[in-house]
Design a protein around this motif. Sequence first.
Motif, PDB file in Angstrom:
ATOM      1  N   GLY A   1       0.793  -1.220   0.000  1.00 33.81           N
ATOM      2  CA  GLY A   1       0.000   0.000   0.000  1.00 33.81           C
ATOM      3  C   GLY A   1       0.820   1.262   0.000  1.00 33.81           C
ATOM      4  N   ARG A   2       1.890   1.268  -0.804  1.00 32.28           N
ATOM      5  CA  ARG A   2       2.745   2.443  -0.888  1.00 32.28           C
ATOM      6  C   ARG A   2       2.989   2.804  -2.358  1.00 32.28           C
ATOM      7  NH1 ARG A   2       5.199  -0.205   3.802  1.00 32.28           N
ATOM      8  NH2 ARG A   2       5.171   1.238   5.563  1.00 32.28           N
ATOM      9  N   LEU A   3       3.228   4.093  -2.580  1.00 25.55           N
ATOM     10  CA  LEU A   3       3.532   4.626  -3.909  1.00 25.55           C
ATOM     11  C   LEU A   3       4.926   5.240  -3.869  1.00 25.55           C
ATOM     12  CD1 LEU A   3       2.738   5.552  -6.810  1.00 25.55           C
ATOM     13  CD2 LEU A   3       1.722   7.574  -5.740  1.00 25.55           C
ATOM     14  N   HIS A   4       5.733   4.945  -4.905  1.00 27.01           N
ATOM     15  CA  HIS A   4       7.126   5.382  -4.926  1.00 27.01           C
ATOM     16  C   HIS A   4       7.445   6.055  -6.248  1.00 27.01           C
ATOM     17  CE1 HIS A   4       7.391   2.488  -1.594  1.00 27.01           C
ATOM     18  NE2 HIS A   4       6.749   1.669  -2.407  1.00 27.01           N
ATOM     19  N   VAL A   5       8.233   7.124  -6.189  1.00 25.81           N
ATOM     20  CA  VAL A   5       8.737   7.795  -7.386  1.00 25.81           C
ATOM     21  C   VAL A   5      10.254   7.850  -7.295  1.00 25.81           C
ATOM     22  CG1 VAL A   5       8.798   9.948  -8.696  1.00 25.81           C
ATOM     23  CG2 VAL A   5       6.636   9.130  -7.727  1.00 25.81           C
ATOM     24  N   LEU A   6      10.923   7.363  -8.346  1.00 27.85           N
ATOM     25  CA  LEU A   6      12.379   7.336  -8.406  1.00 27.85           C
ATOM     26  C   LEU A   6      12.872   8.307  -9.466  1.00 27.85           C
ATOM     27  CD1 LEU A   6      11.659   4.600  -7.002  1.00 27.85           C
ATOM     28  CD2 LEU A   6      13.704   3.639  -8.077  1.00 27.85           C
ATOM     29  N   ARG A   7      14.027   8.884  -9.214  1.00 34.28           N
ATOM     30  CA  ARG A   7      14.700   9.707 -10.212  1.00 34.28           C
ATOM     31  C   ARG A   7      15.329   8.826 -11.278  1.00 34.28           C
ATOM     32  NH1 ARG A   7      16.332  11.751  -5.173  1.00 34.28           N
ATOM     33  NH2 ARG A   7      15.524  13.862  -4.702  1.00 34.28           N
ATOM     34  N   ALA A   8      15.800   9.465 -12.337  1.00 31.20           N
ATOM     35  CA  ALA A   8      16.418   8.720 -13.439  1.00 31.20           C
ATOM     36  C   ALA A   8      17.653   7.954 -12.983  1.00 31.20           C
ATOM     37  CB  ALA A   8      16.780   9.673 -14.578  1.00 31.20           C
ATOM     38  N   ASP A   9      18.361   8.447 -11.966  1.00 33.19           N
ATOM     39  CA  ASP A   9      19.562   7.760 -11.494  1.00 33.19           C
ATOM     40  C   ASP A   9      19.242   6.624 -10.526  1.00 33.19           C
ATOM     41  OD1 ASP A   9      18.865   9.029  -9.141  1.00 33.19           O
ATOM     42  OD2 ASP A   9      20.655  10.293  -9.042  1.00 33.19           O
ATOM     43  N   GLY A  10      17.970   6.373 -10.261  1.00 36.18           N
ATOM     44  CA  GLY A  10      17.566   5.283  -9.397  1.00 36.18           C
ATOM     45  C   GLY A  10      17.358   5.668  -7.950  1.00 36.18           C
ATOM     46  N   SER A  11      17.697   6.881  -7.566  1.00 35.50           N
ATOM     47  CA  SER A  11      17.487   7.312  -6.187  1.00 35.50           C
ATOM     48  C   SER A  11      16.019   7.659  -5.957  1.00 35.50           C
ATOM     49  CB  SER A  11      18.381   8.507  -5.845  1.00 35.50           C
ATOM     50  OG  SER A  11      18.064   9.621  -6.655  1.00 35.50           O
ATOM     51  N   LEU A  12      15.620   7.599  -4.697  1.00 36.04           N
ATOM     52  CA  LEU A  12      14.222   7.818  -4.362  1.00 36.04           C
ATOM     53  C   LEU A  12      13.903   9.305  -4.318  1.00 36.04           C
ATOM     54  CD1 LEU A  12      11.622   6.287  -3.405  1.00 36.04           C
ATOM     55  CD2 LEU A  12      12.379   6.798  -1.073  1.00 36.04           C
ATOM     56  N   LEU A  13      12.909   9.746  -5.102  1.00 38.60           N
ATOM     57  CA  LEU A  13      12.435  11.133  -5.039  1.00 38.60           C
ATOM     58  C   LEU A  13      11.466  11.296  -3.869  1.00 38.60           C
ATOM     59  CD1 LEU A  13      12.287  13.992  -6.249  1.00 38.60           C
ATOM     60  CD2 LEU A  13      10.470  13.151  -7.766  1.00 38.60           C
ATOM     61  N   TRP A  14      10.474  10.429  -3.800  1.00 38.55           N
ATOM     62  CA  TRP A  14       9.566  10.409  -2.656  1.00 38.55           C
ATOM     63  C   TRP A  14       8.804   9.097  -2.605  1.00 38.55           C
ATOM     64  CZ3 TRP A  14       4.540   9.890  -4.249  1.00 38.55           C
ATOM     65  CH2 TRP A  14       4.150  10.479  -5.452  1.00 38.55           C
ATOM     66  N   SER A  15       8.285   8.795  -1.428  1.00 40.67           N
ATOM     67  CA  SER A  15       7.481   7.596  -1.199  1.00 40.67           C
ATOM     68  C   SER A  15       6.352   7.970  -0.255  1.00 40.67           C
ATOM     69  CB  SER A  15       8.353   6.486  -0.591  1.00 40.67           C
ATOM     70  OG  SER A  15       7.601   5.312  -0.382  1.00 40.67           O
ATOM     71  N   ARG A  16       5.129   7.501  -0.538  1.00 42.85           N
ATOM     72  CA  ARG A  16       3.978   7.855   0.288  1.00 42.85           C
ATOM     73  C   ARG A  16       3.121   6.619   0.593  1.00 42.85           C
ATOM     74  NH1 ARG A  16       6.751  11.459   0.710  1.00 42.85           N
ATOM     75  NH2 ARG A  16       6.462  13.674   0.209  1.00 42.85           N
TER      76      ARG A  16
END
Length: 515
Positions: free
Chosen positions: A58-73
């Motif tokens: 039950g989580r949503l994740h957005v990653l940057r192009a380099d694979g690092s995490l932009l945000w998770s909710r």
Amino acid sequence: MKRYLKLLATVYLISQPVFAQEALPLPARSPGSSSTVIAEIDGDPVNGQELAIGTRDGRLHVLRADGSLLWSRDLPNQGCSLTNNRDKLYSSPAVGNLFGGVVPYVVIGYGGFRGRDCDGGVAAFRGDDGTPVWNFSIRDFSKRRRFFAFRHAVLSTPALADTDGDGQLEVGFGALDRSIYLLNANGKVRWYTSAADTVLSSAAFFDVDGDGSQEMIIGTDISRNDRLKPPTPNGGYLYALRTKPLASARTKFFSFRDPRLVLWSAEFDQVIQSSPVVAELLPEDPGPEIVVGSGCFFPQDAPEKRGAWFKVVSARTGRVLKTIPVPHCSPSSAAIADLDNDGLNEVVVNTNAPRSGGSSRLIAWRPTSDEALWDLPLTVAGRGDRFGAQFNRSPIIADLDGNGSLEVAVAHAIGIMVVGGASGETLSCLDSRCGQPLLRIPVTAEGTPAFGDTDGDGTPELYLGGTFEGSGALFRWTEQLRELESQPGFFAPFAAPWSMSRGGAARVGVALSAN
């Protein structure tokens, strides 16, 4: 944090290419059936595109192009203790500028099969920082409207479309509460309608009648009910629903099969859990067509199910124009492209294996001539999966190796199978001992791959969600794609007419022209 940094390290397996070239970590469980979307999410095109995916807990994740995490909710049902952390999300994210302008938003469904009192619905988040924008809770909505909700979950993927030309995007989806919804950009209900049964199909949007507003095209389940007039059978429906109901309608709620909302409907003897795709398939038929598969439910008490087909339906009338016979039922969604550069679109589908024996199949079909371009058993590294087609596992079509020909890629068993689009030649490894690229992951692949140039270096990457060292991960292939050695073609290098689930980031399921 230490574990996250450990996973963030790029995984290269040079001596024995068993798994993907890189495993990008997700600080959560496996994505399961959630499929990656590649899009401009943070609003800054200079730093490349971003990737969004959900995870089972039950989580949503957005990653940057380099694979690092932009945000998770966390999604609204994440903390519900009535179901486990493997049954809280099945949907995939969609991305679009909900309110017009330049700010992207990520929209995703949530909820599971179990935990009847857990919430479900659709939520929207600001792309650059993950700020929650709105949450449409089916549990709360059903209480306010005082209707029975069988379940609250939205398992399908929301579709985003400017249905009325006002510059803002509407959100369309169906749910296990037995309803279909159209929300405004702000998450408020424009209308909802009873489907009289559960909905797993994702929506497509297209102006099928030329009135200037787009219709929602979506499939549903239906069970036999002789008390309805007319009665319903055991099977399913495909609908074209007006997004702007007839002028006489002064309500947000429409009853089952309400003619003020339903432009047309088509009845089938199997549930329609496949997501419809709008495409130009038959030049002699006026307007575009819709291709849709079935599902695997009826008869309930029999091991073999009905619905061993995909249907080609007139977008204008809902009349069935063609039937594509396949070996077994398939709730998967078709991928569409002109594979052989003849100016006509082909349909690519994957199917389950019959219980009586055989394998799951990957099939490319020519609608104009009623023949298969090719038909192959699905296998990765010598392994197969009897359930090769699920409502969330579909093919993509793109020039993966950049030499001008299109390839078909589909997640199956423990990796991705790649096939030459025009020839049907298998380009990925079918056996772990062979010399071809082995696009493998450590666990069963459940979602749809995504292909795109996330870092802007001119060479696209291929992504698929899975699990690595006990945590969720996005697997990424780049260099291995150059080793596919497909036959050269005449398309632009890295052309990608069907690059991700539902054809694009808005998930509207439309492919009109041949490439």
